[in-house]
Design an enzyme around this catalytic site. Structure first.
Site: not given
Ligand code: DGJ
Length: 749
Positions: A53, A367-368, A444, A479-481, A549
């Protein structure tokens, strides 16, 4: 049979090879959690609990007049809320009458062969494991809100997965405000929490904190699993270390925001809950509707952290990663990002290919910057059309020319984002997540597309399909920043805005699923400003993720170390970049950079035309070495031999599961004058076997060391497993700039 129900005792027990997990239906219909720990055969573990209890811990109606059963003190499988349990809880909601209570009782259960799947969400799968599924149904007898507690059992791998399906079986509308995937009560012990925090370019740093009488929270409210925390947490006995002690792992198969909470209650019982981030979450459930949570992968090790990591490594490699490249050797790539950033032309890319092919590199990744008006990171995202000012010969011809040089071709995309300075945004401003009347939050200079909208996904699918069908592209870096803010969808009604962040992730998964289903031969590498989405959700579509990065090999050590607790090296994107390093300005040798990047997927990210002939020769050797030890590195057992930053060097090892060979890796992070003798004890060898030692790389560790500083040489070419594991290998004097070596041990008898 790894799931056993006993009617007499009401127990449902799950056995894995080395662990047991048990719940019990009490005579009053509560679903009590009774045990999770080392394997125990055939026992009703409810004897662990004595009912007293307890003042101010109230009693549910059905136990009246007893005062000895309280939800506030009972270990429960999936506690409700608002009816007398005041601890952290896995679910909260608003019923149609405005009340907040949810009070579960057992209804029934089902045991099935095979592994369940979850609608719309990635989850682990049976890879010939003979997995089993348990579904336990609990319901609120008043509101009829029901939870199906779903368990997947992988007996040999010591893994139990969990997910929950909440069903509104009542008449009115229910608003879910928290729907976690699991709750776990551990009624004894003193525990630490190990979590993996970080920031951009410094992800998954290891921190160990004692749990106490307060609520600790680990999570991300960023719409991504995040740089700042990882959806993997270990709860370890206060004395547990790599080779000793009890520990539990919890990993969410999810790429959006998440939350894990831990609380030690008034009677020193520990409760852990984990699931979707609930801070901006609500979910509308009309009568008959259901909501499925993401999966949690749980594992228990009674013999320390290394064993726990091995359980996760095998499981992620075999039961999460999918497709052609799940086990196949991935191409050794060169990425042009740190070589050129946005400043490139087709000629420059062909020059990189010309230089890279003779070194043994197998793929060039563009890349980009190859699309739209993408000459800086301020414009162009969304316009996935080739920029023919930069790639004058056109993409198809560029790829053909690169292929003709013997290299495969890969490309970067960032589908989920849009710049305001883009054709896409000018045409569809409402496709971006923004809150009416507010100026957007930019990162960005980019905004986030509303991935929940089918028309957005169809546009993106169309662009990606066009790219992949019309060009010989064998790899995509996805990617996705940014972190997500302004989570408001122009296409959702006001009372559904709490669903936006989760619907975003469901949309992302739907798109990734479509692409991987229709282009099964394309290798995808996940990325999110480095490692902001390093999670088992993304790994369900891409078997590797760009780890960070930060490509400085010395800083990378702690990133890869932290990542290794939950994820295998086969998932860690790692490249050799230029020296001085672009993030830190640090100088390191190409040798050291190679050793660190080899404990990952291995590739290069530099301009090969700027390399010395000596470095080019070293790259050729690295590639031969990596290919030679590929299986050992990617599929062997990974051992952390040093605790990060505790000594002047870091060491780790890959050992074949049968003990037939091992590869030791050492990097001196803080060379010492007049150093103490250091002995590295290897792991995972066979005690009474004899190992031949290939120490040809050692010269790199002592290179430049004046002879008077070197020890009189002792020839050690063979040692027993016993000697190597119990006494260790004696490190020579490290000399120079972050010297490093690899050493191979091969069983000869
Ligand atoms: C972030 C990524 O981690 C990098 O390796 C590179 O691809 C840049 N973006 C490009 O904008």
């Amino acid at each position: 049979m790894s799931i056993i129900y006993k009617k007499e005792s009401g127990t449902i027990t799950i056995h894995t090879k080395n662990s047991s997990y048990q719940m019990r239906v009490t005579p009053h219909g509560f679903l009590q959690h009774t045990y999770y720990g080392r394997r125990i055969e055939d026992e009703n573990m409810s004897y662990l609990f004595l009912n007293y209890d307890r003042a101010c811990s109230g009693n549910p109606d059905e136990v009246y007049p007893s005062r000895k059963i309280s939800l506030d003190t009972m270990a429960q499988e999936y506690p409700g809320y608002g009816v007398g349990d005041y601890r952290i809880h896995p679910i909260s909601l608003r019923n149609s009458d405005g009340s907040r209570a949810v009070d579960f009782r057992y209804v029934g259960h089902e045991i099935k062969e095979g592994k369940y799947s979850i609608d719309g969400l990635p989850s682990s799968y049976d890879d010939g494991d003979g997995a089993e599924t348990l579904i336990v149904t609990i319901t609120d007898r008043v509101t009829k809100v029901t939870a199906e507690l779903i368990y997947g059992v992988f007996e040999e791998k010591d893994i139990i997965t969990r997910a929950v399906r909440v069903v509104n079986n009542g008449k009115g509308t229910v608003k879910l405000t928290r729907a976690f995937s699991m709750s776990l009560d551990i009624p004894y012990g003193k525990w630490d929490m190990i979590h993996f925090h970080g920031k951009h370019a410094f992800e998954r740093q290891t921190e160990r904190e004692p749990l106490g009488h307060l609520v600790k929270t680990v999570g991300s409210a960023r719409g991504t699993s995040s740089h700042q925390e990882n959806p993997f947490v270990i709860v370890a006995d206060r004395n547990a270390c790599e080779d000793f002690g009890e520990c539990y792992g919890m990993m969410l198969v999810y790429s959006g925001g998440f939350k894990l909470q831990a609380e030690v209650d008034q009677f020193d019982s520990t409760r852990l809950v984990m699931g979707l981030q609930d801070e901006q979450f609500s979910w509308h459930l009309d009568a008959g509707d259901a909501f499925s949570t993401p999966e949690v992968i749980m594992s228990f090790s009674g013999s320390g952290l290394t064993k726990l990591s091995h359980n996760y490594h095998k499981f992620i490699r075999n039961n999460i990663c999918r497709g052609k490249y799940k086990l196949a050797r991935r191409p050794i790539l060169i990425n042009n990002w740190e070589a050129t950033y946005f400043d490139f032309t087709d000629e420059k890319l062909l020059q990189i290919a010309d230089e890279a092919a003779p070194l043994g590199i197998e793929m060039l990744v563009l890349d980009d910057g190859w699309f739209g008006e993408r000459n800086s990171d301020n414009a162009g995202l969304g316009d996935w059309f080739v920029n023919e000012k930069k790639i004058k010969c056109g993409l198809k011809s560029l790829i053909e020319q690169i292929n003709a040089k013997g290299l495969k071709f890969g490309i970067w995309i960032e589908p989920e984002m849009v710049n305001e300075d883009s054709e896409l945004y000018r045409k569809h401003p409402d496709w971006a997540l923004t809150i009416p009347g507010r100026r957007p939050n930019r990162t960005r200079n980019q905004l986030v597309l509303d991935m929940a909208r089918p028309e957005v996904r169809d546009y993106l699918y169309g662009r990606i399909e066009d790219l992949l069908s019309n060009n010989h592209i064998e790899y995509v870096k996805w990617d996705m920043n940014r972190s997500i803010a302004d989570a408001y969808s122009a296409s959702a009604p006001e009372d559904r805005q709490g669903e936006v962040l989760h619907r975003y992730i469901l949309g992302l998964y739907e798109l990734m699923d479509r692409i991987t289903t229709n282009f099964p031969d394309v290798l995808i590498e996940g990325c999110s400003g480095g490692g902001a989405r390093f999670d088992a959700g993304i790994l369900s579509y891409s078997p590797q993720i760009w780890c960070s990065d930060d490509t400085d090999p010395i800083k990378r050590l702690s990133i890869q170390y932290g990542t290794s607790f939950g994820y295998p090296v086969s998932t860690m994107g790692a490249h050799v970049s230029a020296s001085p390093n672009h993030q830190t300005g640090r100088d390191t040798t190409i040798h050291t950079r190679g050793i660190v990047a080899m404990s990952g997927t291995f590739g290069y990210e530099l301009d090969p035309s700027k390399l010395s002939d000596q470095d080019k020769e070293e790259i050729k050797e690295q590639i031969v070495q990596f290919k030679k030890h590929y299986d050992l590195i990617q599929n062997g057992l990974y051992y952390r031999l040093t605790e990060i930053k505790k000594d002047y060097y870091e060491a780790w090892e890959f050992a074949a599961e049968d003990g037939s060979e091992a590869l030791l890796n050492v990097v001196a992070t803080d060379v010492q004058p007049n150093p103490a003798l250091m002995h590295i004890r290897l792991k995972g060898l066979e005690s009474d076997a004899v190992y031949e030692i290939d120490d040809s790389d050692l010269k790199k560790y002592t290179e430049g060391c004046p002879p008077y500083l070197l020890a009189d040489s002792v020839e050690v070419k063979r040692l027993t497993g016993d000697a190597l594991m119990n006494a260790g290998y004696t490190l020579p004097w490290a000399f120079g700039t972050y010297p490093a070596f690899q050493m191979h041990f091969k069983k000869v008898k």
